[in-house]
Design a protein around this motif. Structure first.
Motif, PDB file in Angstrom:
ATOM      1  N   PHE A  27       0.831  -1.201   0.000  1.00 16.65           N
ATOM      2  CA  PHE A  27       0.000   0.000   0.000  1.00 16.65           C
ATOM      3  C   PHE A  27       0.869   1.257   0.000  1.00 16.65           C
ATOM      4  CE2 PHE A  27      -2.614   3.187   2.270  1.00 16.65           C
ATOM      5  CZ  PHE A  27      -3.684   3.254   1.402  1.00 16.65           C
ATOM      6  N   VAL A  28       1.882   1.290   0.862  1.00 12.88           N
ATOM      7  CA  VAL A  28       2.770   2.457   0.944  1.00 12.88           C
ATOM      8  C   VAL A  28       3.577   2.598  -0.342  1.00 12.88           C
ATOM      9  CG1 VAL A  28       4.738   3.457   2.192  1.00 12.88           C
ATOM     10  CG2 VAL A  28       2.822   2.467   3.459  1.00 12.88           C
ATOM     11  N   ARG A  29       4.018   1.490  -0.920  1.00 12.72           N
ATOM     12  CA  ARG A  29       4.724   1.552  -2.203  1.00 12.72           C
ATOM     13  C   ARG A  29       3.842   2.181  -3.275  1.00 12.72           C
ATOM     14  NH1 ARG A  29       7.518  -4.454  -2.409  1.00 12.72           N
ATOM     15  NH2 ARG A  29       9.430  -3.868  -1.291  1.00 12.72           N
ATOM     16  N   GLN A  39      17.568   6.920   0.761  1.00 13.79           N
ATOM     17  CA  GLN A  39      17.949   7.068   2.166  1.00 13.79           C
ATOM     18  C   GLN A  39      17.245   8.269   2.793  1.00 13.79           C
ATOM     19  OE1 GLN A  39      22.266   7.147   2.192  1.00 13.79           O
ATOM     20  NE2 GLN A  39      22.297   5.046   2.989  1.00 13.79           N
ATOM     21  N   ALA A  40      17.067   9.324   2.017  1.00 16.94           N
ATOM     22  CA  ALA A  40      16.414  10.529   2.533  1.00 16.94           C
ATOM     23  C   ALA A  40      14.959  10.265   2.905  1.00 16.94           C
ATOM     24  CB  ALA A  40      16.491  11.651   1.499  1.00 16.94           C
ATOM     25  N   ASN A  41      14.315   9.313   2.231  1.00 16.84           N
ATOM     26  CA  ASN A  41      12.900   9.028   2.476  1.00 16.84           C
ATOM     27  C   ASN A  41      12.663   7.747   3.263  1.00 16.84           C
ATOM     28  OD1 ASN A  41      11.879  11.277   1.033  1.00 16.84           O
ATOM     29  ND2 ASN A  41      12.341  10.230  -0.869  1.00 16.84           N
ATOM     30  N   GLU A  42      13.710   7.023   3.583  1.00 14.94           N
ATOM     31  CA  GLU A  42      13.566   5.714   4.212  1.00 14.94           C
ATOM     32  C   GLU A  42      12.835   5.767   5.554  1.00 14.94           C
ATOM     33  OE1 GLU A  42      16.163   1.702   5.042  1.00 14.94           O
ATOM     34  OE2 GLU A  42      17.218   3.567   4.649  1.00 14.94           O
ATOM     35  N   ALA A  43      13.156   6.716   6.403  1.00 16.91           N
ATOM     36  CA  ALA A  43      12.520   6.793   7.725  1.00 16.91           C
ATOM     37  C   ALA A  43      11.023   7.069   7.589  1.00 16.91           C
ATOM     38  CB  ALA A  43      13.195   7.862   8.580  1.00 16.91           C
ATOM     39  N   ALA A  44      10.654   8.010   6.727  1.00 19.41           N
ATOM     40  CA  ALA A  44       9.234   8.329   6.531  1.00 19.41           C
ATOM     41  C   ALA A  44       8.505   7.136   5.935  1.00 19.41           C
ATOM     42  CB  ALA A  44       9.093   9.556   5.625  1.00 19.41           C
ATOM     43  N   PHE A  45       9.140   6.453   4.996  1.00 19.48           N
ATOM     44  CA  PHE A  45       8.557   5.284   4.341  1.00 19.48           C
ATOM     45  C   PHE A  45       8.290   4.177   5.363  1.00 19.48           C
ATOM     46  CE2 PHE A  45       8.725   1.389   1.831  1.00 19.48           C
ATOM     47  CZ  PHE A  45       8.062   1.721   0.671  1.00 19.48           C
ATOM     48  N   GLU A  46       9.292   3.844   6.170  1.00 18.79           N
ATOM     49  CA  GLU A  46       9.143   2.781   7.174  1.00 18.79           C
ATOM     50  C   GLU A  46       8.112   3.159   8.236  1.00 18.79           C
ATOM     51  OE1 GLU A  46      10.194  -0.376   7.336  1.00 18.79           O
ATOM     52  OE2 GLU A  46      10.955  -0.030   5.315  1.00 18.79           O
ATOM     53  N   ARG A  47       8.098   4.428   8.633  1.00 22.38           N
ATOM     54  CA  ARG A  47       7.103   4.889   9.608  1.00 22.38           C
ATOM     55  C   ARG A  47       5.699   4.723   9.032  1.00 22.38           C
ATOM     56  NH1 ARG A  47       9.393   9.251  10.761  1.00 22.38           N
ATOM     57  NH2 ARG A  47       8.395  10.569   9.192  1.00 22.38           N
ATOM     58  N   ALA A  48       5.536   5.054   7.766  1.00 18.33           N
ATOM     59  CA  ALA A  48       4.228   4.901   7.122  1.00 18.33           C
ATOM     60  C   ALA A  48       3.817   3.434   7.068  1.00 18.33           C
ATOM     61  CB  ALA A  48       4.257   5.496   5.714  1.00 18.33           C
ATOM     62  N   VAL A  49       4.738   2.547   6.752  1.00 14.93           N
ATOM     63  CA  VAL A  49       4.421   1.112   6.715  1.00 14.93           C
ATOM     64  C   VAL A  49       3.948   0.652   8.092  1.00 14.93           C
ATOM     65  CG1 VAL A  49       5.372  -1.222   6.426  1.00 14.93           C
ATOM     66  CG2 VAL A  49       5.967   0.584   4.791  1.00 14.93           C
ATOM     67  N   GLU A  50       4.645   1.057   9.143  1.00 15.42           N
ATOM     68  CA  GLU A  50       4.254   0.655  10.499  1.00 15.42           C
ATOM     69  C   GLU A  50       2.894   1.236  10.887  1.00 15.42           C
ATOM     70  OE1 GLU A  50       5.647  -1.738  12.208  1.00 15.42           O
ATOM     71  OE2 GLU A  50       7.023  -1.907  10.510  1.00 15.42           O
ATOM     72  N   GLU A  51       2.631   2.478  10.508  1.00 17.18           N
ATOM     73  CA  GLU A  51       1.349   3.103  10.837  1.00 17.18           C
ATOM     74  C   GLU A  51       0.197   2.445  10.072  1.00 17.18           C
ATOM     75  OE1 GLU A  51       1.980   7.282  10.222  1.00 17.18           O
ATOM     76  OE2 GLU A  51       3.204   7.456  12.037  1.00 17.18           O
ATOM     77  N   VAL A  52       0.418   2.116   8.816  1.00 18.79           N
ATOM     78  CA  VAL A  52      -0.617   1.436   8.033  1.00 18.79           C
ATOM     79  C   VAL A  52      -0.858   0.041   8.608  1.00 18.79           C
ATOM     80  CG1 VAL A  52      -1.156   0.442   5.762  1.00 18.79           C
ATOM     81  CG2 VAL A  52      -0.253   2.771   5.935  1.00 18.79           C
TER      82      VAL A  52
END
Length: 90
Positions: A27-29, A39-52
């Motif tokens: 879904f996040v992808r 690398q610049a977006n990795e933290a936001a991406f992983e946070r979004a995956v965990e929140e979803v």
């Protein structure tokens, strides 16, 4: 809707944490347009995956139905049959 995101509610056995995370990742992808974030977006991406994933767990836990749980093997067979009809392989 991503075709790779599968229904997770009302199955026996219930959806696993890995299935919930995989669906959340897909879904996040789809939303971000990134298969693998920079690398610049990795933290936001992983946070979004965990929140979803957390929202998905909450949703699945809160849903109710009178329908009997679906059997994973039966549903997988039906999906293969649909795919065979659609794409001519079976």
């Amino acid at each position: 809707m991503c075709r790779n995101i599968k229904t997770l509610f009302n199955f026996e056995p219930p959806a696993t944490e890995l299935e919930i995370r995989d669906a959340s990742l897909q879904f996040v992808r789809k939303l971000s347009g990134f298969a693998v974030p920079s690398q610049a977006n990795e933290a936001a991406f992983e946070r979004a995956v965990e929140e979803v994933a957390a929202a998905a767990r909450t949703l699945i836990a809160g849903l109710v139905t009178n329908a009997p749980p679906k059997d994973r093997e039966v549903e997988a067979r039906k999906a293969r049959e649909r795919s065979g009809r659609r794409f001519g392989g079976g």
